[in-house]
Design a protein around this motif. Structure first.
Motif: not given
Length: 470
Positions: A34-39, A56-63, A70-78
C-alpha cells in the motif's frame, strides 16, 4: 493522513510520526505494498517540516515497516518470513500461544516496551561515538568488575537515588537475570531455602529450582510482602535469602511501604538472612518511594538493576551492588563463566548516561507511561475489571475480569490476536489464577480494548438503553 501530532508532548515529533504510522498499519490491517501519501502531503496535512517526515520514514524503513519505491515514494513493507516466531515471557510453556498466528500478536502482558516507543537515534549516535573514540571496545574484553567509565556513571546514578556505595562494590552484568544467576550460584547450594514473593517473577523461580533451591512462598500485598506470613516462614525454615521487588513489583505493579521496608531490615538482622532487591523498573519512578538499599542496612541488602526494560534489552547491561566480600566471590564466577561482560555495550550505556540522554529519555518515558496508566485504569473500571492495586508508576498492572472463566478468556484472546500472561506464570508451582499481568504500554491497542470489553459482565437491556440515551 492525520497523525495526531502533539507539540506539547515530551515525545519527539519524529517518534510520534513513527508511532502513528505504525499504529495505522497495525490497526487498519494495511496490506503490504500500500502506497503512503507523499512526504510533502503528510507534512502539509500535519503542519510538519518535510525533513521530519523524511527522517521518520527512513527510520521505519530501517525497522522494516516501510519500503522505498523508485519514483513512487514509500509503501508498506512485506513482513519478513519467519519460522522462528517471536519469544515472549512464558513462551516455553505455551501460555496463550496459538499456532495460526505466530507473528504479529499483541503481547499484552509482556514486561518490556513496544518497539515503536524506542528512540533509536540516541542509541545510534552513542554507538557511532563509541566506535570513533574507543576502538579497543570493539575488540577487547571488559575489566572483571566492568568498564570503569560505566561504573563511575552508575555510582553517580545510585547517589541520586540515595543508595550509598563505592566503585569497588559495583559489578556489571549481562542484565538482571545474569546478576541473579551469579548470586544464586555463589550464595546458595542445593537444599538451601529462600523466600520468594508470590505472585512474582517466573524466571527467578526457574533459576532457583534449577539449582535445587527450596522456595518458600510469601504473599505479595499492596505494600510489600505479607509480614506475618514472612515471620512464620523465618521461624520455621531459617532461609538464607529473601528475593524482593521494592518498586513497581513484577507482576502487580505495587511498591514497598516505608514501615514494611524498615521491618524487613529488622528481620534480616535478627534472623541473619540476605535480601536480594531487584529494581529493573525503578528508573520509571515519578513518585516518592522506598528502596531497601537506600536505608541503613549493614550489608544485608544486595541491589540489582538493569537497562533492559528502559533502554534496550539487546544491549544486555545490568549491575549489582553488594558488600566487598560478596563482590570478590562474584567476580571470580563471572570471569570463570564468561570472561566478563561486553565492553562495547557497556561503553554505549556509559555514553548515554554521561551526556544526559538517558535521563531525558526516562523523563519522557515516565510521562508517557503515566498517561497510559491513567487511561488503562479508566478503561478497566468502565468494563468492571478488578485491579489488585493502583500503581504509583511503572508499566505493569495486575487485574482480572469480572467474568473470569479462564477458558473463555483465552478463547477470546486467541480470536483477537492477543497473547496473555496469566497468573499461573507468576506462581512457583504454576497454580491456576484468574489474575493477568497487563502492560499499559500495549493496552490502548484496539485488540486489547476489544478484549476488555468482551470480558465485561453482561449488561441488562435497561442499562444499555440508558447508556445509549446519555
Amino acid at each position: 493522513m492525520d497523525l495526531g501530532i502533539d507539540r506539547q508532548a515530551l515525545v519527539p515529533v519524529v517518534q510520534q510520526i513513527v508511532s502513528a504510522v505504525a499504529q495505522w498499519i497495525r490497526k487498519d490491517g494495511v496490506s503490504p505494498g500500500t502506497r503512503l501519501p507523499s512526504i510533502r502531503q503528510v507534512a502539509l496535512d500535519n503542519l510538519l517540516s518535510q525533513s521530519s517526515v523524511i527522517e521518520a520514514f527512513e527510520r521505519m524503513v530501517a525497522q522494516g515497516l516501510l519500503a522505498p519505491r523508485q519514483g513512487s515514494g514509500f509503501v508498506v513493507a512485506q513482513p519478513p518470513v519467519s519460522h522462528e516466531g517471536h519469544w515472549y515471557e512464558g513462551a516455553e510453556r505455551d501460555w496463550g500461544a496459538f499456532a495460526d498466528n505466530p507473528v504479529g500478536e499483541l503481547k499484552l502482558g509482556c514486561g518490556w516496551l513496544p518497539d515503536t516507543w524506542h528512540e533509536s537515534d540516541d542509541i545510534s549516535y552513542a554507538i557511532r561515538e563509541v566506535t570513533r573514540s574507543d576502538t579497543a571496545g570493539l575488540f577487547n574484553y571488559s575489566t572483571p568488575l566492568g568498564l570503569p567509565v560505566l561504573r563511575e556513571q552508575l555510582l553517580k546514578h545510585l547517589t541520586r537515588v540515595h543508595i550509598a556505595t563505592s566503585l569497588d562494590r559495583i559489578l556489571t552484568t549481562a542484565g538482571a537475570s545474569h546478576a541473579q544467576d551469579l548470586l544464586i550460584r555463589t550464595l546458595l547450594r542445593a537444599g538451601d531455602s529462600v523466600v520468594v514473593e508470590t505472585p512474582g517473577y517466573g524466571n527467578l523461580y526457574r533459576q532457583l529450582a534449577f539449582q535445587g533451591v527450596h522456595l518458600l512462598e510469601v504473599p505479595r500485598t499492596r505494600g510489600g510482602p505479607d509480614l506475618p506470613a514472612l515471620e512464620t516462614l523465618l521461624q520455621q525454615h531459617r532461609p538464607k535469602c529473601l528475593f524482593i521487588h521494592s518498586l513497581y513489583h513484577n507482576p502487580t505493579g505495587t511498591s514497598l511501604g516505608r514501615a514494611v521496608a524498615e521491618r524487613l531490615l529488622e528481620l534480616a538482622h535478627r534472623d541473619n538472612f540476605l535480601i536480594i532487591e531487584e529494581d529493573v523498573y525503578g528508573d520509571l519512578q515519578h513518585a516518592s518511594c522506598t528502596r531497601l538499599s537506600a536505608l541503613p542496612h549493614g550489608d544485608r541488602v544486595i541491589y540489582i538493576a538493569s537497562f533492559s526494560k528502559t533502554l534496550s534489552s539487546a544491549l544486555r547491561v545490568g549491575y549489582l551492588c553488594a558488600s566487598a566480600a560478596i563482590i570478590a566471590q562474584l567476580v571470580s564466577l563471572k570471569t570463570l563463566t564468561g570472561f566478563g561482560t561486553s565492553r562495547f555495550a557497556e561503553a554505549v550505556v556509559a555514553a548515554l548516561l554521561a551526556n544526559g540522554t538517558y535521563r531525558k529519555w526516562v523523563q519522557r518515558l515516565r510521562k508517557r507511561l503515566r498517561t497510559e496508566m491513567t487511561a488503562t485504569l479508566q478503561v478497566l473500571e468502565d468494563e468492571e475489571w478488578e485491579v489488585f492495586a493502583v500503581p504509583a508508576g511503572g508499566m505493569l498492572l495486575w487485574a482480572r475480569p469480572a467474568e473470569s472463566e479462564l477458558s473463555r478468556l483465552q478463547a477470546c484472546a486467541r480470536r483477537l490476536g492477543v497473547l496473555l500472561s496469566p497468573g499461573a506464570l507468576f506462581s512457583p508451582t504454576g497454580e491456576h489464577s484468574e489474575w493477568l499481568r497487563i502492560n499499559v504500554a500495549y493496552a490502548a491497542d484496539q485488540r486489547a480494548l476489544a478484549l476488555f470489553r468482551a470480558m465485561a459482565p453482561a449488561r441488562s437491556t435497561s442499562t444499555i438503553l440508558k447508556t445509549t440515551i446519555v
